[in-house]
Structure formats: structure tokens, C-alpha cells
Design a protein around this motif. Structure first.
Motif, short mmCIF file in Angstrom:
data_model
loop_
_atom_site.label_atom_id
_atom_site.label_comp_id
_atom_site.label_asym_id
_atom_site.label_seq_id
_atom_site.Cartn_x
_atom_site.Cartn_y
_atom_site.Cartn_z
N GLY A 297 -12.51 14.20 22.55
CA GLY A 297 -11.99 14.68 23.83
C GLY A 297 -11.28 16.02 23.77
N ILE A 298 -11.30 16.68 22.63
CA ILE A 298 -10.62 17.98 22.50
C ILE A 298 -11.57 19.10 22.93
CG2 ILE A 298 -9.64 19.62 20.82
CD1 ILE A 298 -7.80 17.31 21.49
N GLN A 299 -11.10 19.92 23.87
CA GLN A 299 -11.90 21.04 24.35
C GLN A 299 -11.54 22.36 23.66
OE1 GLN A 299 -10.05 19.49 27.21
NE2 GLN A 299 -11.60 17.93 27.34
N PHE A 300 -10.32 22.45 23.11
CA PHE A 300 -9.86 23.71 22.53
C PHE A 300 -8.88 23.42 21.41
CE2 PHE A 300 -6.66 27.06 22.28
CZ PHE A 300 -7.45 28.16 22.04
N ILE A 301 -8.98 24.21 20.35
CA ILE A 301 -8.00 24.16 19.26
C ILE A 301 -7.76 25.58 18.79
CG2 ILE A 301 -9.75 23.69 17.50
CD1 ILE A 301 -7.58 21.90 16.13
N ASP A 302 -6.50 25.97 18.67
CA ASP A 302 -6.18 27.33 18.24
C ASP A 302 -5.82 27.33 16.75
OD1 ASP A 302 -3.55 26.43 18.02
OD2 ASP A 302 -2.72 27.98 19.30
N PRO A 303 -5.59 28.51 16.16
CA PRO A 303 -5.28 28.57 14.72
C PRO A 303 -4.08 27.73 14.31
CG PRO A 303 -5.88 30.74 15.51
CD PRO A 303 -5.78 29.86 16.73
N ALA A 304 -3.05 27.66 15.14
CA ALA A 304 -1.88 26.83 14.79
C ALA A 304 -2.27 25.36 14.76
CB ALA A 304 -0.75 27.08 15.79
N GLY A 305 -3.15 24.93 15.67
CA GLY A 305 -3.63 23.56 15.66
C GLY A 305 -4.45 23.27 14.42
N LEU A 306 -5.27 24.23 14.01
CA LEU A 306 -6.07 24.07 12.79
C LEU A 306 -5.16 23.97 11.56
CD1 LEU A 306 -8.93 26.56 13.62
CD2 LEU A 306 -9.14 24.08 13.42
N GLU A 307 -4.09 24.75 11.53
CA GLU A 307 -3.13 24.68 10.41
C GLU A 307 -2.48 23.30 10.36
OE1 GLU A 307 -0.30 27.88 10.36
OE2 GLU A 307 -1.88 29.37 10.66
N LEU A 308 -2.14 22.76 11.52
CA LEU A 308 -1.55 21.42 11.55
C LEU A 308 -2.53 20.39 11.01
CD1 LEU A 308 0.75 19.49 12.47
CD2 LEU A 308 -0.51 19.27 14.61
N LEU A 309 -3.79 20.47 11.43
CA LEU A 309 -4.79 19.53 10.92
C LEU A 309 -4.97 19.69 9.42
CD1 LEU A 309 -7.60 19.52 13.63
CD2 LEU A 309 -5.69 17.94 13.34
N GLU A 310 -4.96 20.92 8.94
CA GLU A 310 -5.11 21.15 7.50
C GLU A 310 -3.98 20.49 6.72
OE1 GLU A 310 -6.07 24.80 4.43
OE2 GLU A 310 -5.33 25.27 6.42
N ARG A 311 -2.76 20.60 7.20
CA ARG A 311 -1.61 19.97 6.53
C ARG A 311 -1.77 18.45 6.50
NH1 ARG A 311 1.41 23.64 9.61
NH2 ARG A 311 2.17 21.98 10.95
N TRP A 312 -2.17 17.88 7.64
CA TRP A 312 -2.31 16.42 7.70
C TRP A 312 -3.51 15.94 6.92
CZ3 TRP A 312 0.87 12.63 8.82
CH2 TRP A 312 2.06 12.95 9.47
N LEU A 313 -4.58 16.74 6.87
CA LEU A 313 -5.74 16.36 6.05
C LEU A 313 -5.34 16.27 4.59
CD1 LEU A 313 -8.51 18.46 7.80
CD2 LEU A 313 -8.43 15.96 7.64
N ALA A 314 -4.49 17.19 4.14
CA ALA A 314 -4.00 17.16 2.75
C ALA A 314 -3.18 15.90 2.48
CB ALA A 314 -3.17 18.42 2.46
N LEU B 39 -7.77 11.61 21.01
CA LEU B 39 -7.16 12.79 21.60
C LEU B 39 -8.00 13.32 22.74
CD1 LEU B 39 -6.16 14.76 18.37
CD2 LEU B 39 -4.88 12.99 19.56
N ALA B 40 -7.34 13.87 23.76
CA ALA B 40 -8.03 14.52 24.87
C ALA B 40 -7.20 15.72 25.31
CB ALA B 40 -8.22 13.56 26.03
N GLY B 41 -7.89 16.82 25.56
CA GLY B 41 -7.21 18.02 26.02
C GLY B 41 -7.36 19.15 25.03
N ARG B 42 -6.23 19.74 24.66
CA ARG B 42 -6.24 20.88 23.76
C ARG B 42 -5.16 20.72 22.70
NH1 ARG B 42 -5.41 26.07 25.69
NH2 ARG B 42 -3.70 26.43 24.28
N ILE B 43 -5.35 21.44 21.59
CA ILE B 43 -4.33 21.48 20.53
C ILE B 43 -3.97 22.95 20.35
CG2 ILE B 43 -3.69 20.92 18.17
CD1 ILE B 43 -5.94 18.82 18.18
N GLY B 44 -2.88 23.33 20.96
CA GLY B 44 -2.37 24.70 20.89
C GLY B 44 -0.88 24.66 20.59
N PRO B 45 -0.21 25.80 20.72
CA PRO B 45 1.21 25.88 20.36
C PRO B 45 2.09 24.84 21.07
CG PRO B 45 0.35 28.05 20.83
CD PRO B 45 -0.73 27.07 21.19
N GLU B 46 1.80 24.57 22.33
CA GLU B 46 2.63 23.63 23.08
C GLU B 46 2.40 22.18 22.67
OE1 GLU B 46 0.39 25.73 24.73
OE2 GLU B 46 1.83 27.34 25.01
N GLU B 47 1.24 21.88 22.14
CA GLU B 47 0.89 20.50 21.80
C GLU B 47 1.16 20.11 20.35
OE1 GLU B 47 -1.06 22.00 25.30
OE2 GLU B 47 -1.37 22.70 23.26
N ILE B 48 1.39 21.08 19.50
CA ILE B 48 1.54 20.82 18.07
C ILE B 48 2.71 19.88 17.78
CG2 ILE B 48 2.18 21.89 15.87
CD1 ILE B 48 0.37 24.19 16.66
#
Length: 95
Positions: free
Chosen positions: A50-67, A18-27
Motif C-alpha cells: 500500500g505504499i505509493q511513495f518512499i523518500d531517501p530518509a524512508g529508505l535509510e530507515l528501512l535499511e537500518r531495520w533490515l540490518a 502499510l498504506a500511504g507514504r514513507i517520508g520525513p513526517e512518517e519516519i
């Protein structure tokens, strides 16, 4: 903006660089790519180097996929701190 490049490492393991950011538009893009590549017996690994930024919605997505069995690797100090603040630091496999 988020760039995703899939690197099949074996028949059963795919690393997504991954490269860039994980925010509302990228989820939606990231979730769709993970769903497309998810197959029984296949291990998905997100390379966060390559990720420079992750917002709370991105963290929630990662948490779901980690599960669901997703693995993480890489990540800047900023990203590792964001993961740790969300209780996900134990999920990160640093190279």
C-alpha cells in the motif's frame, strides 16, 4: 500520511500492513511502531503493497531495520525500483 495495521500471523511473526507514504513526517511514526513491536524472537515483516511513495530518509530507515532482521514483502514497481536503487532489492520477499 502513513497508516499502519499490525497483523499477528503467529506468536513469533507480525506483519505490518502499510498504506500511504514513507517520508520525513512518517519516519518517527514507523520507527516508533517497529520499536514497540520488536521483541526477542519476534519476526517483523513490513508489507509495502500500500505504499505509493518512499523518500531517501524512508529508505535509510528501512535499511537500518533490515540490518536488525526486519523483512519486507510486497511493493509496487516504483517501490521495488526505489529499493533496488538503494541496494535493498535483495531484501524484498515478494508474495
Amino acid at each position: 500520511m502513513l497508516r499502519i495495521i499490525a497483523h499477528p500471523e503467529t506468536d513469533k511473526r507480525i506483519r505490518l500492513q502499510l498504506a500511504g507514504r514513507i517520508g520525513p513526517e512518517e519516519i518517527e511514526l514507523l520507527d516508533g511502531e517497529l520499536r514497540r513491536l520488536q521483541h526477542p524472537g519476534t519476526q517483523l515483516v513490513l508489507d509495502l503493497a500500500g505504499i505509493q511513495f518512499i523518500d531517501p530518509a524512508g529508505l535509510e530507515l528501512l535499511e537500518r531495520w533490515l540490518a536488525a532482521g526486519l523483512q519486507l514483502c510486497g511493493g509496487s514497481v516504483f517501490i521495488r525500483r526505489a529499493l533496488a536503487a538503494s541496494g535493498l532489492q535483495h531484501q524484498v520477499d515478494l508474495p
